[in-house]
Motif scaffolding. Structure first.
Motif, mmCIF file in Angstrom:
data_model
loop_
_atom_site.group_PDB
_atom_site.id
_atom_site.type_symbol
_atom_site.label_atom_id
_atom_site.label_comp_id
_atom_site.label_asym_id
_atom_site.label_seq_id
_atom_site.Cartn_x
_atom_site.Cartn_y
_atom_site.Cartn_z
ATOM 1 N N LEU A 140 0.827 -1.195 0.000
ATOM 2 C CA LEU A 140 0.000 0.000 0.000
ATOM 3 C C LEU A 140 0.867 1.252 0.000
ATOM 4 O O LEU A 140 1.928 1.285 0.643
ATOM 5 N N PRO A 141 0.459 2.291 -0.710
ATOM 6 C CA PRO A 141 1.211 3.545 -0.684
ATOM 7 C C PRO A 141 1.383 4.043 0.746
ATOM 8 O O PRO A 141 0.445 4.020 1.548
ATOM 9 N N SER A 142 2.580 4.497 1.055
ATOM 10 C CA SER A 142 2.898 4.892 2.431
ATOM 11 C C SER A 142 2.717 6.372 2.697
ATOM 12 O O SER A 142 2.819 6.815 3.840
ATOM 13 N N GLY A 143 2.485 7.160 1.660
ATOM 14 C CA GLY A 143 2.346 8.597 1.883
ATOM 15 C C GLY A 143 1.985 9.321 0.607
ATOM 16 O O GLY A 143 1.808 8.723 -0.454
ATOM 17 N N GLY A 144 1.873 10.646 0.716
ATOM 18 C CA GLY A 144 1.607 11.483 -0.439
ATOM 19 C C GLY A 144 0.209 11.312 -0.989
ATOM 20 O O GLY A 144 -0.702 10.786 -0.351
ATOM 21 N N PHE A 145 0.041 11.772 -2.237
ATOM 22 C CA PHE A 145 -1.264 11.745 -2.885
ATOM 23 C C PHE A 145 -1.805 10.324 -3.010
ATOM 24 O O PHE A 145 -3.009 10.090 -2.894
ATOM 25 N N ALA A 146 -0.922 9.347 -3.260
ATOM 26 C CA ALA A 146 -1.363 7.967 -3.425
ATOM 27 C C ALA A 146 -2.070 7.463 -2.169
ATOM 28 O O ALA A 146 -3.117 6.810 -2.249
ATOM 29 N N LYS A 147 -1.516 7.769 -1.008
ATOM 30 C CA LYS A 147 -2.160 7.353 0.242
ATOM 31 C C LYS A 147 -3.487 8.080 0.433
ATOM 32 O O LYS A 147 -4.470 7.492 0.898
ATOM 33 N N ASP A 148 -3.527 9.361 0.058
ATOM 34 C CA ASP A 148 -4.792 10.106 0.129
ATOM 35 C C ASP A 148 -5.861 9.420 -0.707
ATOM 36 O O ASP A 148 -7.011 9.277 -0.290
ATOM 37 N N ALA A 149 -5.489 9.016 -1.929
ATOM 38 C CA ALA A 149 -6.454 8.382 -2.827
ATOM 39 C C ALA A 149 -6.977 7.076 -2.241
ATOM 40 O O ALA A 149 -8.167 6.756 -2.379
#
Length: 354
Positions: A140-149
């Motif tokens: 899973l994305p750990s930060g940034g926009f990807a985690k927001d999404a």
């Protein structure tokens, strides 16, 4: 009152384009454009409401205009005007929570469209060759926009369970390109010299800004016969491009950087304000990402006008020449490849010590 569509993120370029597109739809009676800042572009005859979706007042806007369709475009990776990463995250996550809460209480809401991203799949060395909408990410994305999404989509799924009467369409866009689109990836591709991760040449997909507007329009309408625009759909142009191909077509030289130094390069670029070289972007430019668009075509019934290569070509045409003429750079690479292919491979016999 007939169909009333509210569009969040209207002060951004794509939001403004979509607002103007809706006004050409004879099935739409009224368009409400909403953002926390006043737009610099023309919104035509749409009613502009200056409001912050992070505040509970969004519920009053839905009720005042009797909104029945919401297109949520204010999920993004870059700040508009003043504000940094914290402000962006609050708008993406808290703003979406407030908007969904207001929609849940509104009896008139019947359709919700969410702009998401294929970044929810992450980028990892053991990823599948092609992601389906149902494929779980390896990491899973750990930060940034990807985690927001990822968080936004989680809240949207909860809303869909609580309001099964509302048609919910989640559009996971590949990297959006076009003559006027701005994003961290666009900034990276616009660098005079592009740092790359040594030993990696990731596969990338793009979607043209015109196709983004078209598919948002499909999602905001009642489904056409034999199609369904409720659910989650990957949206990307056909085909893939390698990062090395992108660099050659832009005429920009690359500087391979060993993996341990990549984080340092990203920090240096952020310091000088050149580009948002985030950890998630580094992973994308290391391992790449390719998604299946079968459901987009067969279920949603949408066929992009631009392939990945055509979307990139239109983007490149508006960027101006790079340091190296693309034709000469591509020709040199092709000549080297041809020479390597025509060179016979010789094997030196190994003497046995037996």
């Amino acid at each position: 009152m007939g169909k009333v569509v509210l569009v969040t993120g209207a002060a951004r370029y794509l939001g403004g384009r979509f607002v103007r597109r809706l006004q050409r739809d004879p099935e739409v009676d009224h368009v409400v454009a909403l953002d926390a800042v006043a737009p610099a572009h023309d919104l035509g005859g749409a009613a502009f409401v200056r409001a912050d979706i992070r505040q509970p007042a969004i519920a009053k806007v839905l009720a005042e205009y009797d909104v029945d369709t919401v297109v949520h475009l204010d999920v993004t990776g870059t700040a508009l005007g003043a504000g940094g990463r914290t402000s962006v995250k609050e708008t993406n996550v808290i703003g979406t929570m407030q908007l969904l809460g207001a929609c849940q209480k509104s009896p008139r809401i019947s359709r919700l469209v969410i702009k998401s991203s294929t970044s929810v799949y992450g980028s990892a060395p053991r990823d599948p060759a092609v992601f389906l909408e149902t494929t779980p990410p390896k990491s899973l994305p750990s930060g940034g926009f990807a985690k927001d999404a990822v968080e936004v989509e989680g809240y949207v799924r909860g809303f869909a369970r609580r309001r099964p009467d509302v048609a919910v369409c989640v559009l996971r866009f590949a990297n959006i390109l076009g003559p006027r689109v701005e994003s961290p990836l666009v900034e990276y591709l616009s660098l005079p010299v592009m740092p790359t991760v040594f030993g990696y040449d990731p596969r990338l997909q793009f979607v043209h800004e015109d196709d983004v507007i078209d598919v948002l329009h499909v999602g905001s309408k009642e489904p056409r016969r034999a199609t369904l625009n409720s659910g989650t759909f990957n949206v990307a142009g056909d085909g893939v491009l390698l990062l090395s191909q992108c660099a050659r077509r832009l005429g920009r030289p690359t500087v391979p950087v060993p993996m341990p130094a990549v984080t340092w390069v990203g920090s240096a670029l952020r310091t000088v304000g050149v580009t948002d070289f985030s950890p998630e972007q580094i992973r994308l430019l290391t391992h790449g990402r390719v998604v299946s668009t079968v459901q987009m075509r067969e279920t949603l019934g949408f066929v992009p006008r631009f392939t990945t290569a055509e979307a990139f070509a239109d983007f490149a045409a508006g960027r101006g020449p790079g340091l190296l003429p693309p034709e000469r750079l591509a020709g040199a690479v092709d000549r080297v490849a041809d020479r390597l292919a025509s060179t016979p491979v010789t094997h030196t016999p190994v003497e046995s010590g037996d």
